[in-house]
Design a protein around this motif. Structure first.
Motif, PDB file in Angstrom:
ATOM      1  N   ALA A   1       2.440   1.631  -3.411  1.00 17.59           N
ATOM      2  CA  ALA A   1       1.449   2.070  -4.395  1.00 17.59           C
ATOM      3  C   ALA A   1       1.169   3.561  -4.239  1.00 17.59           C
ATOM      4  N   ARG A   2       1.042   4.028  -2.990  1.00 17.26           N
ATOM      5  CA  ARG A   2       0.815   5.449  -2.745  1.00 17.26           C
ATOM      6  C   ARG A   2       1.997   6.274  -3.238  1.00 17.26           C
ATOM      7  N   GLN A   3       3.213   5.822  -2.937  1.00 18.11           N
ATOM      8  CA  GLN A   3       4.399   6.548  -3.380  1.00 18.11           C
ATOM      9  C   GLN A   3       4.481   6.579  -4.903  1.00 18.11           C
ATOM     10  N   LEU A   4       4.130   5.483  -5.559  1.00 14.60           N
ATOM     11  CA  LEU A   4       4.150   5.458  -7.020  1.00 14.60           C
ATOM     12  C   LEU A   4       3.107   6.406  -7.604  1.00 14.60           C
ATOM     13  N   ARG A   5       1.912   6.458  -6.969  1.00 16.62           N
ATOM     14  CA  ARG A   5       0.888   7.396  -7.434  1.00 16.62           C
ATOM     15  C   ARG A   5       1.374   8.837  -7.287  1.00 16.62           C
ATOM     16  N   GLU A   6       1.999   9.146  -6.129  1.00 13.19           N
ATOM     17  CA  GLU A   6       2.508  10.495  -5.911  1.00 13.19           C
ATOM     18  C   GLU A   6       3.610  10.832  -6.914  1.00 13.19           C
TER      19      GLU A   6
ATOM     20  N   ASN B   1       0.832  -1.209   0.000  1.00 18.45           N
ATOM     21  CA  ASN B   1       0.000   0.000   0.000  1.00 18.45           C
ATOM     22  C   ASN B   1       0.866   1.259   0.000  1.00 18.45           C
TER      23      ASN B   1
ATOM     24  N   ASP C   1       3.988   9.539  -9.879  1.00 16.89           N
ATOM     25  CA  ASP C   1       3.368   9.689 -11.194  1.00 16.89           C
ATOM     26  C   ASP C   1       2.715  11.063 -11.322  1.00 16.89           C
ATOM     27  N   ALA C   2       2.030  11.506 -10.270  1.00 14.12           N
ATOM     28  CA  ALA C   2       1.395  12.831 -10.304  1.00 14.12           C
ATOM     29  C   ALA C   2       2.459  13.925 -10.427  1.00 14.12           C
TER      30      ALA C   2
END
Length: 145
Positions: A44-49, A41, A51-52
């Motif tokens: 995944a959060r770090q990857l989303r950040e 989790n 990517d943003a």
């Protein structure tokens, strides 16, 4: 008969010990699964950040590239010469304003000195009384004023 009871008791104790070991392994496996899920989790959060942030940076790069192209076109059109002239005029105006401000500050200081003289605020008695709080006889020791 006693041997069979003893043997049964030993087998029961062995089974209990084996059951405890299995229970410990199951609890360890559950904790491991929870830890791995938590780590997934977080990743995944770090990857989303990331990517943003990457998308924001890409947008900023596109914007800066467009500005650079416009600046290059303006440089070819002579717009930079006009901008240089405008900056020169602004610098000259700034120098005039600073000189005027310095003159005004000098005038204010002179006027203040005249007022001090007129009201008698520049006498030696006033200057000597300026530290009166430090010389008070009823001042508490250690208190800074």
């Amino acid at each position: 008969m006693w041997t069979s009871k003893r043997r049964l008791r030993e087998e029961r104790d062995d089974f209990r010990a084996q059951l405890d070991r299995m229970r410990d392994r199951a609890e360890t496996a559950e904790r491991t699964v929870e830890t791995e899920q938590s780590a997934r989790n977080i990743m995944a959060r770090q990857l989303r950040e990331a990517d943003a942030a990457n998308k924001r940076i890409h947008g900023r790069n596109v914007h800066l590239t467009e500005q650079l192209e416009r600046a290059r076109e303006a440089a070819q059109d002579g717009a930079l010469d006009e901008m240089g002239r405008r900056l020169d005029r602004a610098l000259r105006a700034c120098a005039r304003y600073r000189a005027d401000t310095d003159g005004q500050a000098r005038l204010i200081r002179n006027q203040q000195q005249l007022l001090d003289t007129f009201y008698g605020l520049d006498t030696p008695a006033i200057a000597e009384g300026q530290q009166w709080q430090q010389r008070r006889h009823d001042r508490l020791p250690g208190v800074k004023l």
